[in-house]
Design a protein around this motif. Sequence first.
Motif, PDB file in Angstrom:
ATOM      1  N   UNK A 112       0.835  -1.208   0.000  1.00  7.40           N
ATOM      2  CA  UNK A 112       0.000   0.000   0.000  1.00  7.40           C
ATOM      3  C   UNK A 112       0.866   1.253   0.000  1.00  7.40           C
ATOM      4  N   UNK A 113       1.961   1.232   0.776  1.00  4.25           N
ATOM      5  CA  UNK A 113       2.869   2.375   0.792  1.00  4.25           C
ATOM      6  C   UNK A 113       3.565   2.553  -0.551  1.00  4.25           C
ATOM      7  N   UNK A 114       3.939   1.456  -1.202  1.00  5.27           N
ATOM      8  CA  UNK A 114       4.577   1.542  -2.517  1.00  5.27           C
ATOM      9  C   UNK A 114       3.645   2.216  -3.518  1.00  5.27           C
ATOM     10  N   UNK A 115       2.374   1.827  -3.503  1.00  7.89           N
ATOM     11  CA  UNK A 115       1.402   2.443  -4.415  1.00  7.89           C
ATOM     12  C   UNK A 115       1.233   3.930  -4.105  1.00  7.89           C
ATOM     13  N   UNK A 116       1.184   4.284  -2.832  1.00  9.11           N
ATOM     14  CA  UNK A 116       1.018   5.685  -2.428  1.00  9.11           C
ATOM     15  C   UNK A 116       2.228   6.531  -2.841  1.00  9.11           C
ATOM     16  N   UNK A 117       3.416   5.918  -2.842  1.00  9.96           N
ATOM     17  CA  UNK A 117       4.634   6.651  -3.175  1.00  9.96           C
ATOM     18  C   UNK A 117       4.617   7.194  -4.603  1.00  9.96           C
ATOM     19  N   UNK A 118       3.802   6.604  -5.462  1.00  3.50           N
ATOM     20  CA  UNK A 118       3.699   7.083  -6.840  1.00  3.50           C
ATOM     21  C   UNK A 118       3.208   8.529  -6.874  1.00  3.50           C
ATOM     22  N   UNK A 119       2.363   8.896  -5.905  1.00  2.00           N
ATOM     23  CA  UNK A 119       1.785  10.247  -5.894  1.00  2.00           C
ATOM     24  C   UNK A 119       2.207  11.070  -4.678  1.00  2.00           C
ATOM     25  N   UNK A 120       3.042  10.505  -3.816  1.00  2.00           N
ATOM     26  CA  UNK A 120       3.467  11.206  -2.595  1.00  2.00           C
ATOM     27  C   UNK A 120       4.987  11.364  -2.612  1.00  2.00           C
ATOM     28  N   UNK A 121       5.493  12.569  -2.926  1.00  2.00           N
ATOM     29  CA  UNK A 121       6.937  12.771  -3.090  1.00  2.00           C
ATOM     30  C   UNK A 121       7.783  12.390  -1.877  1.00  2.00           C
ATOM     31  N   UNK A 122       7.321  12.664  -0.667  1.00  2.00           N
ATOM     32  CA  UNK A 122       8.135  12.353   0.515  1.00  2.00           C
ATOM     33  C   UNK A 122       8.299  10.842   0.673  1.00  2.00           C
ATOM     34  N   UNK A 123       7.234  10.088   0.427  1.00  5.92           N
ATOM     35  CA  UNK A 123       7.331   8.628   0.477  1.00  5.92           C
ATOM     36  C   UNK A 123       8.241   8.112  -0.635  1.00  5.92           C
ATOM     37  N   UNK A 124       8.092   8.691  -1.825  1.00 10.46           N
ATOM     38  CA  UNK A 124       8.923   8.269  -2.960  1.00 10.46           C
ATOM     39  C   UNK A 124      10.399   8.515  -2.654  1.00 10.46           C
ATOM     40  N   UNK A 125      10.711   9.651  -2.043  1.00 10.20           N
ATOM     41  CA  UNK A 125      12.100   9.973  -1.703  1.00 10.20           C
ATOM     42  C   UNK A 125      12.660   8.960  -0.699  1.00 10.20           C
ATOM     43  N   UNK A 126      11.864   8.617   0.289  1.00 13.09           N
ATOM     44  CA  UNK A 126      12.286   7.635   1.286  1.00 13.09           C
ATOM     45  C   UNK A 126      12.541   6.285   0.620  1.00 13.09           C
ATOM     46  N   UNK A 127      11.692   5.897  -0.316  1.00 14.40           N
ATOM     47  CA  UNK A 127      11.880   4.642  -1.049  1.00 14.40           C
ATOM     48  C   UNK A 127      13.136   4.687  -1.910  1.00 14.40           C
ATOM     49  N   UNK A 128      13.374   5.822  -2.572  1.00 21.13           N
ATOM     50  CA  UNK A 128      14.571   5.944  -3.413  1.00 21.13           C
ATOM     51  C   UNK A 128      15.834   5.767  -2.577  1.00 21.13           C
ATOM     52  N   UNK A 129      15.861   6.399  -1.418  1.00 19.85           N
ATOM     53  CA  UNK A 129      17.045   6.298  -0.554  1.00 19.85           C
ATOM     54  C   UNK A 129      17.264   4.855  -0.104  1.00 19.85           C
ATOM     55  N   UNK A 130      16.203   4.231   0.383  1.00 22.57           N
ATOM     56  CA  UNK A 130      16.316   2.851   0.841  1.00 22.57           C
ATOM     57  C   UNK A 130      16.673   1.899  -0.284  1.00 22.57           C
TER      58      UNK A 130
END
Length: 198
Positions: A112-130
């Motif tokens: 669910x978080x992965x899907x949300x990261x598509x439209x949520x920049x802060x989540x996407x940034x956290x995913x990119x770093x990890x």
Amino acid sequence: MPKKVDHQERREQIAAAVCGLAARQGLDAVTLRQVAAEAGVSMGRVQHYFAGKDEMLLFAFRAISDRVERRIAEAVTALGPDPSARDVVRALLGELLPLSTAARDEAPALTAFLARAVVEPALAESLREGGAGLRGFIAEKIRAVPGERDAVLEAATLTALADGLMTQVLTGQVEADLAVAVLDLHLDRIFGGGPGAR
């Protein structure tokens, strides 16, 4: 004498409520009111710790990511002294698949978080770093194995494979045993041999 409040513990309690709701109903169901009810606290308490939904989701995502990292560290430690590069990578990627009870419980929320990261920049940034850190670690293990291969490309392939297998196991497209066999096939191609291969 007033009771001492552990603010980090309260924030983690709220994060657990977010993850529970996300796992059962998806992130659309995650509202401040729903989270308060799930955590058994007042809505004011939730608002005291988080300015809004996005801040709360980001904290919850980082909390679940930390739990996954701890599981990975435990799986690698359980390999004992001087494990092979293949065994380390397999233990790491194996923990990303919904195979254990803990991983099965967390995987729906992570998805669910992965899907949300598509439209949520802060989540996407956290995913990119990890993701960059994970790929870098795997690439380092691949470089330790003799042979000509593009370690960066292989690491990206393995992490993408693990992400895809997680989703396919969750949705019933493949059985867990088949997911493990697919992962092992690719690890054998890169590292040669089976478990213990250097």
